[in-house]
Design a protein around this motif. Structure first.
Motif, PDB file in Angstrom:
ATOM      1  N   LYS A   1       0.832  -1.207   0.000  1.00  0.00           N
ATOM      2  CA  LYS A   1       0.000   0.000   0.000  1.00  0.00           C
ATOM      3  C   LYS A   1       0.866   1.256   0.000  1.00  0.00           C
ATOM      4  CE  LYS A   1      -3.752   2.379   2.418  1.00  0.00           C
ATOM      5  NZ  LYS A   1      -3.095   3.698   2.267  1.00  0.00           N
ATOM      6  N   LEU A   2       1.905   1.271   0.818  1.00  0.00           N
ATOM      7  CA  LEU A   2       2.787   2.439   0.885  1.00  0.00           C
ATOM      8  C   LEU A   2       3.464   2.674  -0.471  1.00  0.00           C
ATOM      9  CD1 LEU A   2       4.441   1.873   4.388  1.00  0.00           C
ATOM     10  CD2 LEU A   2       2.724   3.590   3.785  1.00  0.00           C
ATOM     11  N   PHE A   3       3.881   1.599  -1.107  1.00  0.00           N
ATOM     12  CA  PHE A   3       4.521   1.693  -2.420  1.00  0.00           C
ATOM     13  C   PHE A   3       3.561   2.304  -3.447  1.00  0.00           C
ATOM     14  CE2 PHE A   3       5.632  -0.213  -6.546  1.00  0.00           C
ATOM     15  CZ  PHE A   3       6.962   0.167  -6.660  1.00  0.00           C
TER      16      PHE A   3
ATOM     17  N   LEU B   1       4.763  -7.097  -8.784  1.00  0.00           N
ATOM     18  CA  LEU B   1       4.672  -7.198  -7.333  1.00  0.00           C
ATOM     19  C   LEU B   1       4.051  -8.529  -6.924  1.00  0.00           C
ATOM     20  CD1 LEU B   1       3.014  -3.712  -6.780  1.00  0.00           C
ATOM     21  CD2 LEU B   1       5.407  -4.215  -6.332  1.00  0.00           C
ATOM     22  N   GLN B   2       4.468  -9.010  -5.757  1.00  0.00           N
ATOM     23  CA  GLN B   2       3.789 -10.130  -5.111  1.00  0.00           C
ATOM     24  C   GLN B   2       3.264  -9.621  -3.777  1.00  0.00           C
ATOM     25  OE1 GLN B   2       6.409 -13.656  -5.019  1.00  0.00           O
ATOM     26  NE2 GLN B   2       4.892 -14.600  -6.356  1.00  0.00           N
ATOM     27  N   PRO B   3       1.992  -9.218  -3.724  1.00  0.00           N
ATOM     28  CA  PRO B   3       1.449  -8.573  -2.524  1.00  0.00           C
ATOM     29  C   PRO B   3       1.539  -9.448  -1.278  1.00  0.00           C
ATOM     30  CG  PRO B   3      -0.021  -8.319  -4.392  1.00  0.00           C
ATOM     31  CD  PRO B   3       1.028  -9.309  -4.796  1.00  0.00           C
ATOM     32  N   GLY B   4       1.863  -8.795  -0.157  1.00  0.00           N
ATOM     33  CA  GLY B   4       1.791  -9.445   1.133  1.00  0.00           C
ATOM     34  C   GLY B   4       2.852 -10.477   1.421  1.00  0.00           C
ATOM     35  N   THR B   5       3.967 -10.500   0.650  1.00  0.00           N
ATOM     36  CA  THR B   5       4.963 -11.548   0.877  1.00  0.00           C
ATOM     37  C   THR B   5       5.781 -11.304   2.137  1.00  0.00           C
ATOM     38  OG1 THR B   5       6.445 -10.354  -0.619  1.00  0.00           O
ATOM     39  CG2 THR B   5       5.159 -12.148  -1.560  1.00  0.00           C
TER      40      THR B   5
ATOM     41  N   LEU C   1       9.853  -5.117   0.659  1.00  0.00           N
ATOM     42  CA  LEU C   1       9.059  -5.240  -0.553  1.00  0.00           C
ATOM     43  C   LEU C   1      10.022  -5.445  -1.715  1.00  0.00           C
ATOM     44  CD1 LEU C   1       6.265  -5.014  -1.970  1.00  0.00           C
ATOM     45  CD2 LEU C   1       6.806  -2.602  -2.340  1.00  0.00           C
ATOM     46  N   GLU C   2       9.980  -6.629  -2.281  1.00  0.00           N
ATOM     47  CA  GLU C   2      10.824  -6.967  -3.420  1.00  0.00           C
ATOM     48  C   GLU C   2       9.988  -6.865  -4.686  1.00  0.00           C
ATOM     49  OE1 GLU C   2      13.910 -10.351  -3.398  1.00  0.00           O
ATOM     50  OE2 GLU C   2      12.217 -11.179  -4.542  1.00  0.00           O
TER      51      GLU C   2
ATOM     52  N   GLY D   1      15.118  -4.203 -13.968  1.00  0.00           N
ATOM     53  CA  GLY D   1      15.905  -4.790 -12.884  1.00  0.00           C
ATOM     54  C   GLY D   1      15.032  -5.186 -11.711  1.00  0.00           C
ATOM     55  N   LYS D   2      15.681  -5.515 -10.636  1.00  0.00           N
ATOM     56  CA  LYS D   2      15.016  -5.964  -9.417  1.00  0.00           C
ATOM     57  C   LYS D   2      15.485  -5.087  -8.267  1.00  0.00           C
ATOM     58  CE  LYS D   2      14.724 -10.182  -6.565  1.00  0.00           C
ATOM     59  NZ  LYS D   2      15.228 -11.573  -6.451  1.00  0.00           N
ATOM     60  N   TYR D   3      14.565  -4.741  -7.387  1.00  0.00           N
ATOM     61  CA  TYR D   3      14.928  -3.841  -6.295  1.00  0.00           C
ATOM     62  C   TYR D   3      14.159  -4.253  -5.040  1.00  0.00           C
ATOM     63  CZ  TYR D   3      16.959   0.504  -4.561  1.00  0.00           C
ATOM     64  OH  TYR D   3      17.728   1.428  -3.894  1.00  0.00           O
ATOM     65  N   THR D   4      14.684  -3.876  -3.888  1.00  0.00           N
ATOM     66  CA  THR D   4      14.037  -4.179  -2.613  1.00  0.00           C
ATOM     67  C   THR D   4      14.013  -2.933  -1.749  1.00  0.00           C
ATOM     68  OG1 THR D   4      14.794  -6.485  -2.682  1.00  0.00           O
ATOM     69  CG2 THR D   4      14.083  -5.616  -0.549  1.00  0.00           C
ATOM     70  N   PHE D   5      12.840  -2.615  -1.238  1.00  0.00           N
ATOM     71  CA  PHE D   5      12.689  -1.563  -0.239  1.00  0.00           C
ATOM     72  C   PHE D   5      12.459  -2.217   1.119  1.00  0.00           C
ATOM     73  CE2 PHE D   5      10.795   1.488  -3.583  1.00  0.00           C
ATOM     74  CZ  PHE D   5      12.055   1.997  -3.862  1.00  0.00           C
ATOM     75  N   THR D   6      13.089  -1.686   2.153  1.00  0.00           N
ATOM     76  CA  THR D   6      12.861  -2.188   3.504  1.00  0.00           C
ATOM     77  C   THR D   6      11.790  -1.355   4.192  1.00  0.00           C
ATOM     78  OG1 THR D   6      14.535  -0.778   4.539  1.00  0.00           O
ATOM     79  CG2 THR D   6      15.279  -2.889   3.629  1.00  0.00           C
ATOM     80  N   ALA D   7      11.268  -1.886   5.283  1.00  0.00           N
ATOM     81  CA  ALA D   7      10.225  -1.181   6.033  1.00  0.00           C
ATOM     82  C   ALA D   7      10.736   0.154   6.561  1.00  0.00           C
ATOM     83  CB  ALA D   7       9.734  -2.060   7.182  1.00  0.00           C
ATOM     84  N   ASP D   8      12.022   0.238   6.913  1.00  0.00           N
ATOM     85  CA  ASP D   8      12.586   1.498   7.397  1.00  0.00           C
ATOM     86  C   ASP D   8      12.670   2.539   6.286  1.00  0.00           C
ATOM     87  OD1 ASP D   8      12.892   0.498   9.943  1.00  0.00           O
ATOM     88  OD2 ASP D   8      14.947  -0.188   9.591  1.00  0.00           O
ATOM     89  N   GLU D   9      12.869   2.081   5.054  1.00  0.00           N
ATOM     90  CA  GLU D   9      13.024   3.010   3.935  1.00  0.00           C
ATOM     91  C   GLU D   9      11.702   3.619   3.492  1.00  0.00           C
ATOM     92  OE1 GLU D   9      16.791   1.558   1.291  1.00  0.00           O
ATOM     93  OE2 GLU D   9      15.036   0.224   1.308  1.00  0.00           O
TER      94      GLU D   9
END
Length: 253
Positions: free
Chosen positions: A138-140, A186-190, A195-196, A223-231
């Motif tokens: 949701k934040l994304f 996206l793969q929601p809720g993983t 969030l990858e 490409g592929k990217y990952t956001f963390t909860a802190d970010e």
């Protein structure tokens, strides 16, 4: 006797109606409401009362329509009798799964209610409900909205027993006129902690170099990217991180 015959053919038969408290639910949360069974013109025996939660969408690979049962909800397995014009009310509650795609352009959800009538034609009721994204997904999406990206195409693709979501966005404010396509997978809720996702950005190019750039995919960045909860702990932070990712792609294309 004549009314009983008509009811067996579905004329003047008992009916079912699912009434939801809200037309939407956040993934992982509870749906509540009530089921109303209204008797017809004659006494009838109800063999079962159930609701199926279903998803309909399109598959990205071939655009074929998908209809999939997500869950079966039993309301009453014991037979009961409903008298003419009698109204019976049953409470309805269901916890929406967390790891399902959220409602979007192609992806829709509905409850298919089934009233099984002995020696008669079953009564059905279909009620659509919007499944909202949760957590980091949701934040994304909120961050993309703050950047002016609006979804214009969406479909699903299977991966490891789940459905992933491919969404194409159209820039309307930030980056308007710079892209032919901005897509995210996206793969929601993983995960609640990260969030990858995969991305595919296709930039617009001038007519002088368009054919050459497209031939060698020089205008494309994926490409592929990952956001963390802190970010991305807020939509505003998500906006900043996504904007930085996109600007970096523009610089290196």
């Amino acid at each position: 006797m004549f009314e009983t015959l008509l009811a067996s053919l579905g004329v003047g038969s008992a009916k079912i109606d699912l009434i939801l408290d809200k037309p939407y639910v956040t993934a992982g949360e509870k749906v509540t409401g009530k089921i109303i069974v209204k008797g017809g013109s004659t006494e009838q025996t109800i063999e079962g009362l159930s609701v199926n939660f279903k998803m309909e969408s399109h598959q990205a690979a071939n655009l074929n329509k998908i209809t999939e049962k997500i869950a079966a909800i039993s309301i009453s397995e014991e037979p009961f009798t409903v008298q003419p014009d009698e109204i019976k009310t049953f409470p309805f509650h269901f916890t929406c799964p967390n790891h399902i795609p959220f409602s979007s352009i192609s992806t829709k959800y509905f409850f298919d209610s089934d009233l099984e009538i002995l020696r008669g034609i079953d009564s059905h009721d279909r009620d659509y409900i919007k499944v909202l994204p949760t957590g980091m997904t949701k934040l994304f999406l909120d961050g993309l909205d703050l950047l002016g990206f609006k979804p214009k195409w969406e479909a699903l693709t299977p991966e490891q027993g789940r459905w992933g979501q491919i969404i194409h966005f159209q820039p309307t404010t930030h980056f308007a006129g710079k892209f032919n396509q901005v897509a995210f997978y996206l793969q929601p809720g993983t995960s609640d902690q990260e969030l990858e996702f995969y991305y595919d950005f296709i930039m617009k190019v001038t007519e002088d170099h368009g054919a050459l750039f497209e031939l060698f995919h020089l205008n494309e960045k994926e490409g592929k990217y990952t956001f963390t909860a802190d970010e991305i702990s807020s939509p505003e932070q998500a906006k900043i991180k996504i904007e930085a990712l996109i600007k970096s792609s523009l610089l290196h294309t």
